[in-house]
Design a protein around this motif. Structure first.
Motif, short mmCIF file in Angstrom:
data_model
loop_
_atom_site.label_atom_id
_atom_site.label_comp_id
_atom_site.label_asym_id
_atom_site.label_seq_id
_atom_site.Cartn_x
_atom_site.Cartn_y
_atom_site.Cartn_z
N THR A 184 41.82 12.88 -89.93
CA THR A 184 40.65 12.02 -90.03
C THR A 184 41.06 10.73 -90.71
OG1 THR A 184 40.01 12.92 -92.17
CG2 THR A 184 39.06 13.94 -90.21
N ASN A 212 40.60 7.88 -93.72
CA ASN A 212 40.05 7.71 -95.05
C ASN A 212 39.20 6.45 -95.08
OD1 ASN A 212 41.85 5.60 -95.17
ND2 ASN A 212 43.27 6.59 -96.57
N GLU A 228 44.86 15.86 -96.12
CA GLU A 228 43.47 16.18 -95.80
C GLU A 228 43.11 17.56 -96.33
OE1 GLU A 228 40.43 16.77 -92.09
OE2 GLU A 228 42.32 15.75 -91.75
N LYS A 251 25.42 18.71 -82.40
CA LYS A 251 25.28 17.80 -83.54
C LYS A 251 24.06 18.12 -84.40
CE LYS A 251 27.83 13.82 -81.94
NZ LYS A 251 28.71 13.52 -83.04
N THR A 270 34.44 19.73 -83.18
CA THR A 270 34.76 18.52 -82.40
C THR A 270 33.56 17.58 -82.28
OG1 THR A 270 34.28 19.63 -80.29
CG2 THR A 270 36.58 19.63 -81.03
N ASN A 316 31.22 17.28 -84.85
CA ASN A 316 30.79 16.95 -86.21
C ASN A 316 32.03 16.77 -87.07
OD1 ASN A 316 27.70 17.64 -86.13
ND2 ASN A 316 28.73 19.33 -85.12
N LYS A 317 31.84 16.40 -88.30
CA LYS A 317 32.96 16.33 -89.23
C LYS A 317 33.32 17.75 -89.65
CE LYS A 317 31.92 11.81 -91.07
NZ LYS A 317 31.60 11.01 -92.25
N PHE A 318 34.61 17.99 -89.81
CA PHE A 318 35.08 19.32 -90.20
C PHE A 318 34.41 19.79 -91.49
CE2 PHE A 318 37.91 21.97 -92.74
CZ PHE A 318 38.08 23.04 -91.91
N THR A 372 31.58 19.01 -92.74
CA THR A 372 30.16 19.32 -92.54
C THR A 372 29.99 20.73 -91.96
OG1 THR A 372 29.77 16.98 -92.14
CG2 THR A 372 28.02 18.49 -91.47
#
Length: 194
Positions: free
Chosen positions: A14, A16, A27, A132, A162, A164-166, A168
């Protein structure tokens, strides 16, 4: 992290705050630091019975599933997860399934009785949920977990990650794991081994 076993989930690179890609190791350390205070005594186990391609759990494997536990099941196609779910349904446990696969295919392939199935899809159909919309998904889990001693299968965590953010999705799983522990239920998470 006593009492917690984990498996290596794929962590995507990801960016920063400054936009530079973080190496995977950095990460992982960042995620561990952020979640350090959130880890508690709720149990997580990895079912590593046979190889990931083994399709049918052995009869004695069904004793592995204990109430108040979350199980990560590394496998390529989700077969073992559904076999465990079917076995628990046969034993009288009420079940709930969240899947990336089309529900009619799942019902045709596996004997899940009248188990409610939520389809992770961007198609706005009945009994589907957009990947989502983690808030709606979390609410669905909470409503089902209002009853004690149930079992939930989450087949499609990669799809959630894939979209959403990991971090989250990880927080959603941690919250779900805690609810499962409190309500003496079982959570199965099918994870693609690749």
């Amino acid at each position: 992290m006593t009492g917690v076993q984990t498996c290596a989930l794929p962590i995507c690179k990801t960016k920063n705050i400054k936009g530079a890609a973080l190496p995977i190791k950095a990460e992982e350390e960042m995620v561990e630091e952020e979640l350090e205070d959130e880890v508690d005594d709720a149990e997580v186990a990895v079912i590593a019975v046979g190889s990931p391609s083994t399709s049918e759990p052995k009869k004695e494997d069904s004793e592995i599933l204990k109430e108040s536990y979350t199980y990560l099941i590394p496998e390529d196609r989700g077969q073992r997860s559904y076999d465990y779910l079917s076995r628990e349904i046969e034993n009288g446990r009420k079940a709930f399934c969240v899947t990336r696969s089309f529900p009619k295919k799942i019902k045709a392939k596996f004997d899940l009785g009248d188990t409610p199935i939520l389809w992770l899809s961007n198609v706005g159909k009945e009994n589907s949920i957009r990947p989502k919309d983690l808030e709606k998904l979390s609410l669905s889990f909470e409503q089902f977990l209002a009853e004690e001693g149930v079992i939930i299968l989450l087949d499609g965590i990669e799809y959630l990650i894939t979209n959403n953010k990991f971090i989250t999705v990880l927080r959603l799983i941690q919250s779900l794991r805690d609810q499962v522990a409190i309500n003496r239920s079982i959570l199965l998470i099918s994870v693609n081994s690749s």
